[in-house]
Scaffold this motif. Sequence first.
Motif, PDB file in Angstrom:
ATOM      1  N   LEU A  75       0.740  -1.305  -0.057  1.00 46.75           N
ATOM      2  CA  LEU A  75      -0.046  -0.072   0.076  1.00 46.75           C
ATOM      3  C   LEU A  75       0.782   1.298  -0.044  1.00 46.75           C
ATOM      4  O   LEU A  75       0.466   2.281  -0.737  1.00 46.75           O
ATOM      5  CB  LEU A  75      -0.830  -0.038   1.222  1.00 46.75           C
ATOM      6  CG  LEU A  75      -1.900   1.275   1.580  1.00 46.75           C
ATOM      7  CD1 LEU A  75      -2.728   1.175   0.166  1.00 46.75           C
ATOM      8  CD2 LEU A  75      -2.746   1.067   2.571  1.00 46.75           C
ATOM      9  N   MET A 105      -4.578  -4.249  -2.324  1.00 54.21           N
ATOM     10  CA  MET A 105      -5.944  -4.911  -1.890  1.00 54.21           C
ATOM     11  C   MET A 105      -5.983  -6.253  -1.603  1.00 54.21           C
ATOM     12  O   MET A 105      -6.758  -6.705  -0.704  1.00 54.21           O
ATOM     13  CB  MET A 105      -7.146  -4.459  -2.812  1.00 54.21           C
ATOM     14  CG  MET A 105      -8.441  -4.586  -2.676  1.00 54.21           C
ATOM     15  SD  MET A 105      -9.650  -4.504  -4.132  1.00 54.21           S
ATOM     16  CE  MET A 105      -8.794  -5.761  -5.293  1.00 54.21           C
ATOM     17  N   LEU A 146     -10.224   0.135   0.435  1.00 48.98           N
ATOM     18  CA  LEU A 146      -9.240  -0.460  -0.396  1.00 48.98           C
ATOM     19  C   LEU A 146     -10.309  -1.390  -1.552  1.00 48.98           C
ATOM     20  O   LEU A 146      -9.973  -0.946  -2.736  1.00 48.98           O
ATOM     21  CB  LEU A 146      -8.406  -1.403   0.136  1.00 48.98           C
ATOM     22  CG  LEU A 146      -6.971  -0.542   0.654  1.00 48.98           C
ATOM     23  CD1 LEU A 146      -6.314  -1.704   1.478  1.00 48.98           C
ATOM     24  CD2 LEU A 146      -6.372  -0.083  -0.309  1.00 48.98           C
TER      25      LEU A 146
END
Length: 299
Positions: A75, A105, A146
Amino acid sequence: MSTRAAPATAAPSRPGTRAPWRDRQGAFSPFKATVLAALCLPALWLAYQAAAGTLGGRPLMEAIHQTGLWGTRILLLSLLVSPLRQLLREPRVMLVRRMVGVAAMTYILGHFTLYIADQGFDLVKVATEIVLRFYLTIGFVALAGLVALGITSTDGWVKRMGGRRWQLLHRAAYAIALLAMVHFILQTKLDVTEAMLTSGLFLWLMLYRLAGSKGSAPPLWQLALLVPAAAVGTALIEASWYGLFTGIPALPVLQANLDVEFGLRPALWVGIVAAGMVLVGAFGRWRQSRKRPARRAVA
């Protein structure tokens, strides 16, 4: 006859059906393929460890930890794509932004799925834990965000929503990453080194965006100022955590960052990475300066 058949053969190259290792023209991209392979490596390593029985006495818990850790790392990498493009003066870097975000994700979805498995697939218990435990609530909100960004990351959704609304939605990635950092810190029970390191790197990413104008990298002198700012900010985050959750006074924690006998503290690592970004920015400027004479010569 042959000209009518051409669209049917070209259909697989459309953006909606394009393979992740192909560029927008449908051609094989070594750069995208390399990034895709690198993103898959943590999952493959985890699968190998599971098959070999080397995940320790609580393999499911270790798998939950690893998927969450890699999801958080990736991320952060997704937020680093734009700064790298600006610093390196390399538009091609943006080709992998969607891929990296979807990978983050996927790992965090795997993290949550493994947590459900650890709870015996008792969804009522899982929902109750999410409601009652604050760090789980934060983590679940980040996961939901997400998933929303992942679903709407396609070209089709950009057209449906319109560019402005789509960009507004996807700016939520910063808030989602902040929630992920808080979740990571709160669920850490013993060694907070990794949580503080990722939080410090996230701090640098946010300071970078504040320093730079839209679409371009900050000047090198501002990048240099971000080095001590990010390092000191990381040290303050760590000292605050110890003060709030362990009762240890802030001053000894801050002083520990100057003692390298037992290794570097997260604040110093963040400072090193931030200094590396200054070098990346200098390299990008040097590359740009070499391209300009060549363009003038062609003109």
